[in-house]
Design a protein around this motif. Structure first.
Motif, PDB file in Angstrom:
ATOM      1  N   VAL A 265     126.412  54.378 146.742  1.00 23.99           N
ATOM      2  CA  VAL A 265     125.239  54.447 147.608  1.00 23.99           C
ATOM      3  C   VAL A 265     125.528  55.312 148.827  1.00 23.99           C
ATOM      4  O   VAL A 265     124.696  56.134 149.235  1.00 23.99           O
ATOM      5  N   ALA A 266     126.723  55.150 149.421  1.00 23.68           N
ATOM      6  CA  ALA A 266     127.085  55.963 150.579  1.00 23.68           C
ATOM      7  C   ALA A 266     127.137  57.445 150.210  1.00 23.68           C
ATOM      8  O   ALA A 266     126.647  58.309 150.956  1.00 23.68           O
ATOM      9  N   ASP A 267     127.722  57.755 149.056  1.00 21.86           N
ATOM     10  CA  ASP A 267     127.803  59.154 148.616  1.00 21.86           C
ATOM     11  C   ASP A 267     126.419  59.715 148.334  1.00 21.86           C
ATOM     12  O   ASP A 267     126.125  60.877 148.648  1.00 21.86           O
ATOM     13  N   ALA A 268     125.550  58.899 147.729  1.00 26.18           N
ATOM     14  CA  ALA A 268     124.193  59.356 147.431  1.00 26.18           C
ATOM     15  C   ALA A 268     123.423  59.632 148.718  1.00 26.18           C
ATOM     16  O   ALA A 268     122.669  60.606 148.803  1.00 26.18           O
ATOM     17  N   THR A 269     123.620  58.777 149.722  1.00 23.40           N
ATOM     18  CA  THR A 269     122.947  58.993 151.005  1.00 23.40           C
ATOM     19  C   THR A 269     123.410  60.286 151.653  1.00 23.40           C
ATOM     20  O   THR A 269     122.601  61.061 152.186  1.00 23.40           O
ATOM     21  N   LYS A 270     124.721  60.542 151.608  1.00 15.81           N
ATOM     22  CA  LYS A 270     125.251  61.798 152.158  1.00 15.81           C
ATOM     23  C   LYS A 270     124.685  62.998 151.419  1.00 15.81           C
ATOM     24  O   LYS A 270     124.344  64.023 152.025  1.00 15.81           O
ATOM     25  N   ALA A 271     124.581  62.880 150.092  1.00 15.79           N
ATOM     26  CA  ALA A 271     124.053  63.989 149.293  1.00 15.79           C
ATOM     27  C   ALA A 271     122.589  64.257 149.636  1.00 15.79           C
ATOM     28  O   ALA A 271     122.161  65.421 149.722  1.00 15.79           O
ATOM     29  N   ARG A 273     121.096  63.650 152.488  1.00 17.30           N
ATOM     30  CA  ARG A 273     121.046  64.280 153.812  1.00 17.30           C
ATOM     31  C   ARG A 273     121.456  65.747 153.744  1.00 17.30           C
ATOM     32  O   ARG A 273     120.889  66.587 154.437  1.00 17.30           O
ATOM     33  N   ALA A 274     122.450  66.041 152.897  1.00 16.96           N
ATOM     34  CA  ALA A 274     122.911  67.420 152.769  1.00 16.96           C
ATOM     35  C   ALA A 274     121.854  68.305 152.112  1.00 16.96           C
ATOM     36  O   ALA A 274     121.769  69.509 152.393  1.00 16.96           O
ATOM     37  N   ALA A 275     121.045  67.727 151.239  1.00 16.63           N
ATOM     38  CA  ALA A 275     120.065  68.511 150.484  1.00 16.63           C
ATOM     39  C   ALA A 275     118.725  68.649 151.205  1.00 16.63           C
ATOM     40  O   ALA A 275     117.901  69.472 150.804  1.00 16.63           O
ATOM     41  N   THR A 276     118.502  67.841 152.246  1.00 18.92           N
ATOM     42  CA  THR A 276     117.207  67.835 152.921  1.00 18.92           C
ATOM     43  C   THR A 276     117.384  68.114 154.409  1.00 18.92           C
ATOM     44  O   THR A 276     118.176  67.433 155.068  1.00 18.92           O
ATOM     45  N   PRO A 277     116.657  69.106 154.965  1.00 21.00           N
ATOM     46  CA  PRO A 277     116.762  69.374 156.405  1.00 21.00           C
ATOM     47  C   PRO A 277     116.316  68.165 157.221  1.00 21.00           C
ATOM     48  O   PRO A 277     115.264  67.571 156.944  1.00 21.00           O
TER      49      PRO A 277
END
Length: 322
Positions: A265-271, A273-277
């Motif tokens: 879940v933490a990795d998905a949240t980071k991903a 955020r990285a993919a969306t401004p």
């Protein structure tokens, strides 16, 4: 500090369930789907409440005995009818267009969708496979205080309020090391402490506190800062209660799976955020001011020293991952 658990769960760790909480109004009204008569539980005016909606609510009530399911279902149905009636009245009065209602519905929708996505990521992580035997054994060997050297700790908790509670406790303990002397000093100063004697198994202590407790002798104490006060934990004694690998294996497996899901879940949240401004606007674009000096002396150190994964804190949510 919240009260520590006083129960003595049998090993493996006792794990409490985790349920999604959703707004019933979202389920009870709205939408264009017309259920069939076999799905309908009750008609409230022109609206139909379905068996599926009722079953969903029943699923949220963990632990309902089979012989009480019918009565519990009828009680929930009556509550659902009352809620539907109130929802219809709200719409009739135009409350569904009230800005506060719109905000509440929007927040509920966002919360439900976010939880649904998190649950999907967790399920996918669990489906990826169970921990390998060597991973379970490694966790067992790396945490002797939880298993091979596990102890039951007899503790006296003395809690009291005050912005300076932590520093006051530290000052008093320099000359009043026994629980009785410490309590008497607080009482003499006009402070009314809350005292509780408990026996706590090792797994009910956060890892940072557990390591400290394992190094204490009887009579030693630890100060735990909490919002608005502090709690002093006096170690009265400990009793060995080792747990073997075979007995601990199911709990370790569930824990490692839960940790895997948490990290997913933490990795998905980071991903995401990285993919969306994400652009902060106005005052939120400015860095937060540093906290004023003289704050709670124990809060920062406790947070900084906390482990990345805390079995005691995580235990409440692990049962949903069985």
């Amino acid at each position: 500090m919240p009260p520590l658990r006083t129960s003595m769960p049998s090993f493996p760790f006792r794990l409490a369930g985790l349920a999604l909480v959703t707004g019933l109004a979202l389920a009870a009204c709205g939408g264009d789907h017309k259920p069939s008569d076999t799905q309908t539980a009750v008609k409230v005016g022109s609206a139909e409440l379905t068996v599926h909606q009722l079953n969903y609510l029943l699923q949220q009530r963990n632990g309902v005995p089979a012989d009480q399911a019918e009565r519990a279902g009828r009680e929930l149905l009556e509550r659902l009818i009352d809620q539907e009636l109130a929802a219809q009245a709200a719409v009739k009065d135009g409350l569904d267009r009230d800005p506060r209602t719109v905000q509440a519905l929007d927040a509920a929708r966002r919360e439900v969708l976010a939880r649904a996505y998190g649950s999907k990521v967790e399920r996918d992580a669990i489906a990826a496979g169970k921990p390998k035997p060597e991973e379970i054994e490694r966790f067992y060997n790396d945490n002797p205080l939880l298993f091979s050297n596990r102890q039951l700790y007899a503790i006296e908790q003395v809690g009291f309020d005050g912005a300076d509670a932590s520093s006051r406790a530290d000052s008093l303990l320099r000359s009043r090391r026994s629980p009785q002397a410490f309590r008497d000093a607080l009482t003499a100063a006009g402070v009314r402490p809350v005292v509780q004697n408990v026996t706590i198994p090792a797994e009910n202590l956060p890892l940072d506190q557990l390591k400290r407790f394992s190094e204490l002798a009887s009579g030693d104490s630890i100060i735990v800062a909490r919002p608005g006060g502090a709690t002093v934990l006096f170690l009265l004694g400990s009793t060995p209660a080792a747990v073997g690998l075979v007995q601990a294996r199911p709990a370790i497996e569930r824990y490692l799976q839960a940790d895997q899901a948490r990290r997913a879940v933490a990795d998905a949240t980071k991903a995401l955020r990285a993919a969306t401004p994400v652009t902060y606007v106005g005052k939120f674009a400015q860095p937060l001011a540093a906290p004023a000096a003289g704050g709670n002396p124990g809060a920062g150190s406790a947070a900084a020293g906390a482990p990345a994964v805390d079995p005691a804190a995580l235990r409440k949510g692990l049962d949903a991952l069985k």
